[in-house]
Scaffold this active site. Structure first.
Site, PDB file in Angstrom:
ATOM      1  N   ARG A 125      -7.034   5.817 -14.385  1.00 51.80           N
ATOM      2  CA  ARG A 125      -6.959   5.630 -12.947  1.00 51.80           C
ATOM      3  C   ARG A 125      -7.269   6.728 -12.114  1.00 51.80           C
ATOM      4  O   ARG A 125      -6.697   7.667 -12.005  1.00 51.80           O
ATOM      5  CB  ARG A 125      -5.311   5.294 -12.665  1.00 51.80           C
ATOM      6  CG  ARG A 125      -5.091   4.631 -11.379  1.00 51.80           C
ATOM      7  CD  ARG A 125      -3.459   4.477 -11.540  1.00 51.80           C
ATOM      8  NE  ARG A 125      -2.835   5.677 -11.031  1.00 51.80           N
ATOM      9  CZ  ARG A 125      -1.475   6.046 -11.580  1.00 51.80           C
ATOM     10  NH1 ARG A 125      -0.819   5.055 -12.195  1.00 51.80           N
ATOM     11  NH2 ARG A 125      -0.996   7.182 -11.134  1.00 51.80           N
ATOM     12  N   HIS A 161      -1.263   5.709  -7.923  1.00 50.34           N
ATOM     13  CA  HIS A 161      -0.753   4.489  -8.382  1.00 50.34           C
ATOM     14  C   HIS A 161      -1.076   3.411  -7.360  1.00 50.34           C
ATOM     15  O   HIS A 161      -1.505   2.373  -7.503  1.00 50.34           O
ATOM     16  CB  HIS A 161       0.496   4.481  -8.494  1.00 50.34           C
ATOM     17  CG  HIS A 161       1.225   3.257  -8.726  1.00 50.34           C
ATOM     18  ND1 HIS A 161       1.124   2.116  -9.593  1.00 50.34           N
ATOM     19  CD2 HIS A 161       2.344   2.943  -7.924  1.00 50.34           C
ATOM     20  CE1 HIS A 161       1.988   1.322  -9.354  1.00 50.34           C
ATOM     21  NE2 HIS A 161       2.811   1.575  -8.511  1.00 50.34           N
ATOM     22  N   TYR A 193       2.024  14.864 -10.577  1.00 54.36           N
ATOM     23  CA  TYR A 193       2.216  14.297 -12.169  1.00 54.36           C
ATOM     24  C   TYR A 193       1.204  14.619 -12.822  1.00 54.36           C
ATOM     25  O   TYR A 193       1.144  14.491 -14.199  1.00 54.36           O
ATOM     26  CB  TYR A 193       2.908  13.072 -12.331  1.00 54.36           C
ATOM     27  CG  TYR A 193       2.179  12.034 -11.564  1.00 54.36           C
ATOM     28  CD1 TYR A 193       1.191  11.337 -12.413  1.00 54.36           C
ATOM     29  CD2 TYR A 193       2.514  11.427 -10.421  1.00 54.36           C
ATOM     30  CE1 TYR A 193       0.636  10.147 -11.596  1.00 54.36           C
ATOM     31  CE2 TYR A 193       2.257  10.505  -9.498  1.00 54.36           C
ATOM     32  CZ  TYR A 193       1.134   9.753 -10.635  1.00 54.36           C
ATOM     33  OH  TYR A 193       0.568   8.707  -9.757  1.00 54.36           O
TER      34      TYR A 193
END
Lengths: 415, 325
Positions: free
Chosen positions: A294, A298, A307
């Site tokens: 990705r 998100h 993160y």
């Protein structure tokens, strides 16, 4: 000390009929294992993801297929960029981009027949667009004026599913039902396949495992495509599963597992296509894990820098599906500047259409529609509530006519 | 009642090839309560499908089947075993029609044996109706008589909307005097959503459903000795709710007690009391009272008689209805 030894204190050991500590397999007292014992070999995925680009197999690829994949990848990338921009502008409440995963998004439409069904998640809007739904219609949910902007039956695409993996069960049921119908009615479509899209996080959900159990037992013509994009929001795959690969999960359910490089569009096309035909031919369900990444966060509301590292993202950008196929096409002499410009122009046309349709104000929605589709026929309770809302709206529109003075600045009703 | 439910399933399977029964143990065993007895033998293992033991999978599979135009009838063996399927129920079964702007309805029936009074050990006696009734998009139906079991289950299976069909376990072995199976099948029960006055009365109205109906009818008999003539209304359907029949019955007596065996707090009885109060306030001579289970997890079998609404508890409530001296 075995578990059974430990349980002796509670009086379990030594009871008549309770198995002894050495009772670990078939004995001369008769069979103790009841299940079908299948050779797991054919079900197991290969040790490495299937790749085509950069291998000798790539030389055999059909030029027209490669050009189609390239065009769809470029348009898909532009679709993701434009939708992300619209979210930043507040035209969409949120947008979960599939940037970096476009190869997984365009493949379903290319391998499914018209009579097949697709079961997408909230991230799979590009897969839905690839199957013929207008961007404005699939993004209507994120725009906020409806829960579903396309007719699932007309397109044979289930509504976007947000609770993870729940739609995998629906895909199994639909595939099962389609086969029942085909067996009982000559007019019913033959060989229908259902394709469920899930992410890596969804493979931890109970419904994923129940779907695989049912698919295996019913031998349903269903394919699960796991887009392993590395993260379930912020939690990396290593904290999500200790399985060798997600494709290995299939084997325990008697389902065929396959592993593919999710950024290698010809590989995804080939492996997913073979999986769909495997299911269509009645050989049972397939779980395909596509290893991808990705590149965006998100959703447009997420901050991925908290993160993951810039180095990690950069390493995957080098393996971008668009980059990979363009490199191959250029090396093979299949993409000149003119062809590239044509594809780029088509992508800009798509983006302009999205801006024009989604940049404008959303269509007015009749508040009465709130009550229209809860039941086939509204209950008397819903009819009462609809009448109450209609009266309130009428009063707000024309307070003088009803003698109702509207609301005061503090929000309280003034009568 | 089990035979009536079995006949309803059989007749629905015969009438419509799209009807499919599925669940754990519904095939060769015929269900742990024998409601599906003989169906696999008559209709085959596909139309009466023994599934893996996975409630979310059972209901999720049924959703997909319904999306393709079949009419699945799901059995959730026991009330508390249905909880793993609650996400499918709340997120998909209840909302599919709404999410698709009416394009995809789910003609699903979910049979849930519910309630206590049979000496079941834990997880076998829950009254889960409030969870379902609180979820818009579901119909929630619960028969209390043999004829209603047949008629309402036929209606549920024929409905184009999902119906949670709650079967009161402790009435499974009940019979209806003098009625043959053919008469049960012919009895007119009306569409889903109608309550019925089981017993007229002038003093007060008992509002109840499912397993508590026989308790209320016995209480009404016993109340005659105290000089109270109690009406008993069997709701039959919690969603849609029959405000009309309920309010007419309450207005006629001016006093009402709601009786159910689920825990009282946040329960269906609270909703009924509120609706009745809003609509009948000026007809009421006393507050609407509730007789319910305690607000505790369902008790072990040896204590359940303290928990379940009894004739005495119903009469005590009637006695508290502010009678003039």
């Amino acid at each position: 000390m075995t578990i059974l030894d430990a349980s002796a204190a509670s009086g379990l050991a030594g009871q008549p009929g309770s198995p002894g500590p050495t009772d670990h397999g078939p004995t001369d007292r008769g069979p103790v294992y009841h299940g079908p014992r299948r050779d797991p070999g054919p079900l197991l995925p290969g040790p490495e993801p299937v790749r085509v680009l950069g291998t000798p197999a790539a030389r055999a690829l059909d030029a027209e297929l490669l050009r189609t994949l390239h065009r769809r990848l470029v348009l898909g990338r532009r679709y993701n960029q434009q939708a992300t921009t619209l979210a930043r502008q507040g035209r969409l409440a949120v947008y979960p981009a599939s940037t970096g995963q476009e190869a997984c998004q365009i493949a379903p439409a290319m391998v499914l027949r018209e009579t097949d069904w697709l079961f997408p998640t909230y991230r799979d809007t590009l897969a839905v667009v690839s199957r013929g739904v207008r961007p404005a219609d699939v993004l209507a949910t994120m725009r906020g004026h409806t829960h579903g902007g396309y007719d699932p039956r007309a397109h044979r695409i289930a509504p976007l599913a947000t609770p993870l993996a729940t739609q995998a069960c629906h895909a199994v049921g639909l595939a099962h039902a389609a086969r029942l119908r085909a067996a009982s009615g000559p007019a019913a479509p033959r060989d229908v396949v259902a394709l469920a899209l899930v992410g890596d996080g969804a493979t931890s959900e109970g419904d994923f495992h129940e779907a695989l159990t049912f698919a295996g037992v019913l031998s349903a013509p269903v394919v699960f495509l796991v887009q392993n994009n590395g993260y379930a929001i912020s939690v990396p795959l290593a904290r999500q599963s200790a399985a060798p690969t997600l494709a290995h999960k299939a084997v325990g359910y008697g389902v065929t597992g396959r592993l593919v490089d999710g950024n290698d569009a010809p590989a995804v096309h080939a492996v997913l296509g073979a999986a769909v035909e495997h299911a269509r031919a009645g050989h049972g369900p397939v779980l395909v894990e596509a290893v991808t990444y990705r590149l965006d966060a998100h959703t447009s509301a997420d901050d991925a820098t908290r993160y993951r590292t810039a180095q990690e993202v950069a390493a995957w950008q080098a393996r971008d599906p668009v980059t990979l196929i363009e490199r191959h096409l250029r090396d093979a002499g299949l993409l000149d500047d003119a062809a590239r410009a044509t594809v780029a122009a088509a992508a800009e046309e798509l983006a302009a259409e999205m801006r024009s349709e989604l940049g404008a104000e959303p269509p007015a929605v009749d508040p009465a529609s709130l009550f229209a589709h809860v039941y086939a026929r509204p209950t008397s309770q819903l009819r009462e509530q609809a009448a109450e809302l209609a009266a309130r709206i009428a009063a707000e529109a024309d307070p003088a006519a009803t003698g109702w003075a509207g609301t005061d600045p503090a929000g309280g009703e003034v009568r | 009642m089990v035979q009536a439910l079995n006949a309803a399933l059989r007749d629905s399977l015969r009438a419509d090839p799209d009807v499919h029964v599925l669940g754990e143990d519904v095939g060769a065993l015929g269900g742990v309560f024998r409601v599906t007895d003989g169906l696999a033998a008559e209709f085959g293992a596909q139309r009466c499908l023994d599934t893996p033991l996975a409630e979310a999978g059972i209901l999720g599979t049924a959703v997909g089947m319904a999306m393709y135009g079949l009419r699945p009838v799901v059995e959730m063996q026991f009330d508390a075993f249905a909880y793993p399927a609650f996400e499918q129920l709340a997120s998909h079964v209840a909302k599919m029609r709404n999410r698709t702007g009416g394009a995809v309805g789910l003609p699903l029936t979910i049979r849930v044996p519910y309630g206590g009074g049979i000496g079941g050990v834990e997880h076998h006696s829950d009254s889960s109706e409030a969870y379902y009734a609180h979820t818009p998009g579901l119909h929630v139906v619960t028969p209390a008589t043999v004829t209603d079991s047949y008629g309402l289950l036929r209606a549920a299976i024929a409905s184009d909307d999902p119906v949670v069909f709650l079967e009161p376990k402790r009435l499974y072995w009940s019979t209806e005097d003098g009625l043959s199976p053919a008469e049960v099948a012919r009895a007119e029960v009306g569409p889903i959503g109608r309550a019925v006055v089981r017993r007229p009365g002038a003093s007060a109205t008992l509002l109840t459903y499912g397993p508590a109906l026989p308790v209320c009818l016995r209480a009404a008999e016993a109340a005659l000795a105290e000089g109270w003539d109690l009406a008993v209304v069997d709701l039959r359907s919690l969603v849609p709710f029959d405000d009309e029949t309920v309010c007419a019955a309450v207005r006629a007596t001016g006093r009402a007690v709601v009786v159910h065996e689920a825990a009282g707090f946040g329960g269906v009885g609270a909703e009924i009391a509120a609706r009745v109060t809003e609509r009948c306030f000026h007809h009421l001579a006393a507050p609407v009272l509730r007789v319910t289970g305690f607000d505790i997890p369902y008790p072990p079998p040896m204590l359940e008689h303290h928990y379940l609404p009894s004739v005495d508890r119903v009469l005590d409530a009637v006695a508290r209805l502010q009678w003039e001296q």
